[in-house]
Enzyme design. Sequence first.
Site, short mmCIF file in Angstrom:
data_model
loop_
_atom_site.label_atom_id
_atom_site.label_comp_id
_atom_site.label_asym_id
_atom_site.label_seq_id
_atom_site.Cartn_x
_atom_site.Cartn_y
_atom_site.Cartn_z
N CYS A 40 0.83 -1.22 0.00
CA CYS A 40 0.00 0.00 0.00
C CYS A 40 0.87 1.27 0.00
CB CYS A 40 -0.91 -0.08 1.23
SG CYS A 40 -1.65 1.47 1.73
N CYS A 43 0.18 3.78 2.81
CA CYS A 43 0.70 3.23 4.08
C CYS A 43 2.18 3.56 4.22
CB CYS A 43 0.51 1.71 4.14
SG CYS A 43 -1.21 1.18 4.05
#
Length: 119
Positions: A40, A43
């Site tokens: 991600c 993230c």
Amino acid sequence: MLEHLTKETFKEKVFNFEENKEWKFEGDTPCIIDFYADWCQPCKIVAPILEELQDEYGNKLVIYKIDTEAEQELAGMFGIQSIPSLLFIPVNEQPQIAMGALPKDTFKQAISDVLKVEN
């Protein structure tokens, strides 16, 4: 380095969902849990901000990480649909969730407002 939680360490340090039906925080220090995945991109943007915040707040705050790929049961328990999702857990109140890659100022505001922790 932030601590990564597994189902077992989550039950010890945050919430023992197998023993308690109602929310009961197991810790004595407010915490943030970062639900993330290695693939991600947002993230990856949040990760260094969380590291900085842990350094800045020291022992007034604990920041944990949960890999949603490895710990799908925990992610499911909190209804995590998108990542990053961040769970803010005050000591004696209900947790609150925020979604998305938040800027550092927003984290600091939530730490102050939700967790009642000042730097």
